[in-house]
Design a protein around this motif. Structure first.
Motif, PDB file in Angstrom:
ATOM      1  N   GLU A  63       0.699  -1.133  -0.095  1.00  0.00           N
ATOM      2  CA  GLU A  63       0.010  -0.007  -0.038  1.00  0.00           C
ATOM      3  C   GLU A  63       0.893   1.201  -0.016  1.00  0.00           C
ATOM      4  N   ILE A  64       0.146   2.368  -0.336  1.00  0.00           N
ATOM      5  CA  ILE A  64       0.986   3.567  -0.402  1.00  0.00           C
ATOM      6  C   ILE A  64       0.085   4.849  -0.338  1.00  0.00           C
ATOM      7  N   CYS A  65       0.777   5.710   0.585  1.00  0.00           N
ATOM      8  CA  CYS A  65      -0.247   7.008   0.686  1.00  0.00           C
ATOM      9  C   CYS A  65      -0.256   7.902  -0.413  1.00  0.00           C
ATOM     10  N   VAL A  66      -1.443   8.661  -0.309  1.00  0.00           N
ATOM     11  CA  VAL A  66      -1.714   9.586  -1.601  1.00  0.00           C
ATOM     12  C   VAL A  66      -0.480  10.669  -1.426  1.00  0.00           C
ATOM     13  N   CYS A  67      -0.072  10.916  -0.230  1.00  0.00           N
ATOM     14  CA  CYS A  67       0.909  11.913  -0.062  1.00  0.00           C
ATOM     15  C   CYS A  67       2.226  11.420  -0.721  1.00  0.00           C
ATOM     16  N   GLU A  96      -8.082   3.223   1.961  1.00  0.00           N
ATOM     17  CA  GLU A  96      -8.602   3.481   3.557  1.00  0.00           C
ATOM     18  C   GLU A  96      -7.847   4.608   3.923  1.00  0.00           C
ATOM     19  N   ARG A  97      -8.926   5.203   4.646  1.00  0.00           N
ATOM     20  CA  ARG A  97      -8.515   6.631   5.267  1.00  0.00           C
ATOM     21  C   ARG A  97      -7.806   6.513   6.668  1.00  0.00           C
ATOM     22  N   ARG A  98      -6.790   7.036   7.059  1.00  0.00           N
ATOM     23  CA  ARG A  98      -6.146   6.778   8.255  1.00  0.00           C
ATOM     24  C   ARG A  98      -5.851   8.471   8.644  1.00  0.00           C
ATOM     25  N   GLY A  99      -6.815   8.922   9.488  1.00  0.00           N
ATOM     26  CA  GLY A  99      -6.272  10.327   9.753  1.00  0.00           C
ATOM     27  C   GLY A  99      -6.664  11.222   8.713  1.00  0.00           C
ATOM     28  N   TYR A 104      -3.854   3.748  -0.404  1.00  0.00           N
ATOM     29  CA  TYR A 104      -4.320   2.664  -1.533  1.00  0.00           C
ATOM     30  C   TYR A 104      -3.517   1.408  -1.749  1.00  0.00           C
ATOM     31  N   ARG A 105      -4.239   0.349  -2.034  1.00  0.00           N
ATOM     32  CA  ARG A 105      -3.586  -0.809  -1.987  1.00  0.00           C
ATOM     33  C   ARG A 105      -4.372  -1.328  -3.635  1.00  0.00           C
TER      34      ARG A 105
END
Length: 149
Positions: A63-67, A96-99, A104-105
């Motif tokens: 998975e990777i953060c949109v950031c 999945e939203r985390r804070g 994304y995966r």
């Protein structure tokens, strides 16, 4: 860009031989299946979305953060979010939203189905398609624009 909804391919493979569906090169697609596949291929038909999918799939840990995705493109964050939304609607990724951030995966079930649809059973990679016998066609003689009938 069209605002139509993308339909997710059947992800459980229920009722299909081999867990998925017959390959494109072995059995003609019915209308419903071809429409569903076309929507997924349409989502993959954009270079930005294809690159986003590749970045998500290649990420260690799955998975990777949109950031981490946004800086790789010369596009605004809302544009990246739009492309990610289309990939998600096509069933290629999940989020999945985390804070503050969204992670994304890849959904490998969908990419596995695409691979099965495009593969030929029992054919080693790189083997050319068999050539079908074609009836000889007489060569077409070009007609000049000024020729009289």
């Amino acid at each position: 860009m069209s605002k139509q909804e993308l339909v997710v391919l059947d992800q459980d493979g229920a009722g299909r031989a081999g867990g998925c569906c017959p390959g494109l090169l072995t059995t003609p697609l019915d209308e419903e299946r071809s429409q569903a596949l076309a929507k997924v291929f349409k989502a993959l038909g954009d270079p930005v979305r294809l690159r986003l999918l590749s970045m998500i799939a290649a990420r260690a840990g799955g998975e990777i953060c949109v950031c981490d995705l946004t800086p790789a493109f010369d596009l605004s964050q809302p544009t990246i979010s739009h492309h990610l939304k289309l990939l998600k609607q096509a069933g290629l990724i999940d989020s999945e939203r985390r804070g503050t951030w969204v992670y994304y995966r890849l959904l490998p079930e969908t990419t596995d189905q695409l691979a099965q649809v495009l593969s030929r059973p029992d054919a080693p990679a790189g083997t050319p398609l068999p050539v079908s016998p074609v009836s000889p066609v007489s060569p077409v003689t070009p007609v000049s624009a000024g020729a009289a009938s």
